[in-house]
Design an enzyme around this catalytic site. Sequence first.
Site, PDB file in Angstrom:
ATOM      1  N   CYS A  89       0.615  -1.325  -0.056  1.00  0.00           N
ATOM      2  CA  CYS A  89       0.005  -0.056   0.068  1.00  0.00           C
ATOM      3  C   CYS A  89       0.858   1.187   0.052  1.00  0.00           C
ATOM      4  O   CYS A  89       0.265   2.385  -0.337  1.00  0.00           O
ATOM      5  CB  CYS A  89      -1.013  -0.021   1.331  1.00  0.00           C
ATOM      6  N   HIS A 343      -9.246   3.514  -1.916  1.00  0.00           N
ATOM      7  CA  HIS A 343      -7.680   2.909  -1.632  1.00  0.00           C
ATOM      8  C   HIS A 343      -7.166   2.303  -2.708  1.00  0.00           C
ATOM      9  O   HIS A 343      -7.388   0.997  -2.826  1.00  0.00           O
ATOM     10  CB  HIS A 343      -7.596   2.087  -0.296  1.00  0.00           C
ATOM     11  N   CYS A 373       0.171   2.146   6.756  1.00  0.00           N
ATOM     12  CA  CYS A 373       0.415   0.596   6.919  1.00  0.00           C
ATOM     13  C   CYS A 373       0.452  -0.044   5.577  1.00  0.00           C
ATOM     14  O   CYS A 373      -0.053   0.345   4.846  1.00  0.00           O
ATOM     15  CB  CYS A 373      -0.621  -0.021   7.784  1.00  0.00           C
TER      16      CYS A 373
END
Length: 387
Positions: A89, A343, A373
Site C-alpha cells: 500500500c 484505496h 500501513c
Amino acid sequence: MAEAYIVAATRTAGGRRNGRLAGWHPADLGGAILDSLIARSGIDPAAVEDVIMGCVTQAGEQSGQIGRSAVLASSLPVSVPAVTIDRQCGSSQQAIHFAAQAVMSGAQDVVIASGTESMTRAPMGLSRVPDSGYRPWSEKLLARFGVKGFSQFQGAEMIAAKYGFKRDVLDAYGLESQRRAAAATRADAFRDEITPLEIVTADGSHELHTVDEGIRFDATAESIASVKLLAENGTLTAATSSQICDGASGVLIVNERGLKTHGLTPLARVHSMTVTAGDPVIMLEEPIPATQRALQRAGMKIEDIDLYEVNEAFAPIPLAWLQAIGADPAKLNVNGGAIALGHPLGASGTKLMTTLVHALRAGGKRYGLQTMCEGGGVANVTIVEAL
C-alpha cells in the site's frame, strides 16, 4: 545536501470497482496523471529524468512494467525512463522517497513519483496462479512466526482487540470519514487536486469524472450500523474498511537546480522521510513506531504537525495511531480518508500526498505528516512543509 521540492501534485477522482473508471486501462490512468503533472508545472516533458511508479498487483493489464507503459501512453517523449515498484500500500509513498532521494543527492534534478492501480481490471490476487497451490510464504518463514499465513484483515482485527475498539467506535469513525469526504466535496475542496477524466456512461454519453465515486453522501449512523460483519465475532465491516478503488496519482519533485533551470514554483518541501518495519503478523500497527522515529529524527513533536494523513486501510489503524501518538483527531484526514474516498493500492501514497499538500496550502498550514500501513509490517512516514 540539496532540498526536494514538490512542484505539482494531482490525482484522479476515485472510481468504484466496476464503476466509472472501469473503462480506463491502468496504463492510461497513469499516463493521464503524467500529462497532468507536466501541464500543471509547465515544464518541458523532456526534462523529466525518471518516472517512479507504484503498483501493487503487477499482473494482467498491470504487468510488463506498468510504469514504462504509462510513460508510453502519455505525451512524454520515449526518452523518459520509468520503473515500477511494489511496497504494497505504500508503493507510491516510497516512490516519493526514492524521487526525493534522487534529487537531493544531485543524481537527478526532475523526477516524477506516481502510482496507478485499477482494482477492477487487475483485481487483488490476480498475481497468484489459481488452483496451483502457490503462496508467497515459504514453510521456513511461516514456522518462524508460528502462523499458517499472513492477513491484513486479521491484523486489523488484532489491533481492534489490542486497543479495545468495539464495533460502535469503528462505526462512528467510518461515518466520520464519509461525512468529512462529503463535506469536502460539497465545498469543492478537491477541485484543484483532481485531474478530470473523460468517461462514457451507461447511456453512451461522455462526461468528466471529477467526484470520488465511493463517497456515501447519505451515510447515517443507522446505515453504517446495518452493514454485516466481515467475520463472525469480529468488529470490522465493509463500512469500516477501505474501499476497492480505481485511480492514479502523482507528484513532480525537483531540487533547487531544477527549480531555477525550469522556472518552477514549489508547493511544498520534503522535510523528512522514514521507513520502518516490525511485526508481520499484526502487521498494520507499524505506522505508530514509524511516526515516533520520524518525529525524533526530524526533531519535532506531534504538536508541531498541522495536518496528518493516515491511510484508512481499516478503521482501527488511524484510531490506534491517534491513541498511541497522542495526536489531535481534528487534524486527522480532515477531508475524509480511504473508507470514503477509496484505496487504489499502489496509487494511494501519492494520492494522500496530493490531498495533504493541497489541504495545507488551502488552510494556510505549515507542516503535514503522512503515513500508511503496508503488507508485511512495513510503514513509510513523510513530513512535508507547505510553501
